[in-house]
Design a protein around this motif. Structure first.
Motif, mmCIF file in Angstrom:
data_model
loop_
_atom_site.group_PDB
_atom_site.id
_atom_site.type_symbol
_atom_site.label_atom_id
_atom_site.label_comp_id
_atom_site.label_asym_id
_atom_site.label_seq_id
_atom_site.Cartn_x
_atom_site.Cartn_y
_atom_site.Cartn_z
ATOM 1 N N GLU A 1 0.835 -1.212 0.000
ATOM 2 C CA GLU A 1 0.000 0.000 0.000
ATOM 3 C C GLU A 1 0.866 1.257 0.000
ATOM 4 O O GLU A 1 0.552 2.247 -0.655
ATOM 5 N N CYS A 2 1.983 1.222 0.725
ATOM 6 C CA CYS A 2 2.908 2.362 0.740
ATOM 7 C C CYS A 2 3.449 2.627 -0.666
ATOM 8 O O CYS A 2 3.472 3.768 -1.131
ATOM 9 N N LEU A 3 3.866 1.567 -1.352
ATOM 10 C CA LEU A 3 4.390 1.706 -2.717
ATOM 11 C C LEU A 3 3.298 2.147 -3.683
ATOM 12 O O LEU A 3 3.540 2.979 -4.579
ATOM 13 N N THR B 1 0.615 3.971 -2.981
ATOM 14 C CA THR B 1 0.331 5.381 -2.727
ATOM 15 C C THR B 1 1.434 6.265 -3.296
ATOM 16 O O THR B 1 1.159 7.304 -3.898
ATOM 17 N N ALA B 2 2.688 5.848 -3.123
ATOM 18 C CA ALA B 2 3.813 6.632 -3.639
ATOM 19 C C ALA B 2 3.733 6.756 -5.163
ATOM 20 O O ALA B 2 3.951 7.836 -5.718
ATOM 21 N N ASP C 1 0.565 9.022 -6.069
ATOM 22 C CA ASP C 1 0.720 10.439 -5.725
ATOM 23 C C ASP C 1 2.025 11.033 -6.231
ATOM 24 O O ASP C 1 2.263 12.231 -6.073
ATOM 25 N N PRO D 1 7.874 10.086 -2.999
ATOM 26 C CA PRO D 1 8.588 8.934 -2.449
ATOM 27 C C PRO D 1 7.952 8.460 -1.140
ATOM 28 O O PRO D 1 7.366 9.244 -0.402
ATOM 29 N N CYS D 2 8.075 7.177 -0.895
ATOM 30 C CA CYS D 2 7.599 6.636 0.380
ATOM 31 C C CYS D 2 8.808 6.414 1.282
ATOM 32 O O CYS D 2 9.933 6.303 0.801
ATOM 33 N N PRO D 3 8.566 6.368 2.580
ATOM 34 C CA PRO D 3 9.690 6.083 3.481
ATOM 35 C C PRO D 3 10.226 4.676 3.227
ATOM 36 O O PRO D 3 9.522 3.840 2.643
ATOM 37 N N LEU E 1 10.963 0.878 3.368
ATOM 38 C CA LEU E 1 10.070 -0.190 3.807
ATOM 39 C C LEU E 1 10.682 -1.053 4.900
ATOM 40 O O LEU E 1 9.996 -1.884 5.492
#
Length: 104
Positions: free
Chosen positions: A17-19, A21-22, A25, A28-30, A32
């Motif tokens: 989900e983090c990837l 969303t990144a 949008d 970058p995501c934090p 993992l």
């Protein structure tokens, strides 16, 4: 339940989900590594056999992308091993060393 509305339940779901969303949008995501246990990166428990956690994240992200409307347009296989290249009958051209044209 709709996969787009389900809250992440596992570290694999949270990482995917983090990837997702990144990518959506375009931010970058934090890293993992805070979501996945370092011991899970190299191997996953068995039996039953299942892919290592990073492959599970990739698989889950692919599922989410399909839910979002992406479509599969090809497949990727690894041909870095000479044994696999020989098994599949693939001739791999090696890049020439040095300039490719005079004066280059």
């Amino acid at each position: 339940m709709d996969a787009t509305l389900a809250a992440p339940r596992t570290p694999v779901d949270a990482a995917a989900e983090c990837l997702r969303t990144a990518a959506r949008d375009r931010i970058p995501c934090p890293p993992l590594r805070g979501l996945i246990d370092p011991d899970d990166v190299a191997t996953a428990p068995s039996p039953p056999p299942r892919p290592a956690v990073p492959y599970a994240v990739q698989e889950r992200l692919s599922e989410l992308r399909l839910v979002d409307g992406a479509r599969v347009v090809g497949r990727k296989i690894g041909l870095t091993s000479p044994a696999v290249q020989a098994q599949l009958g693939v001739a791999v051209r090696r890049a020439a060393s040095g300039p490719s044209r005079p004066g280059g």
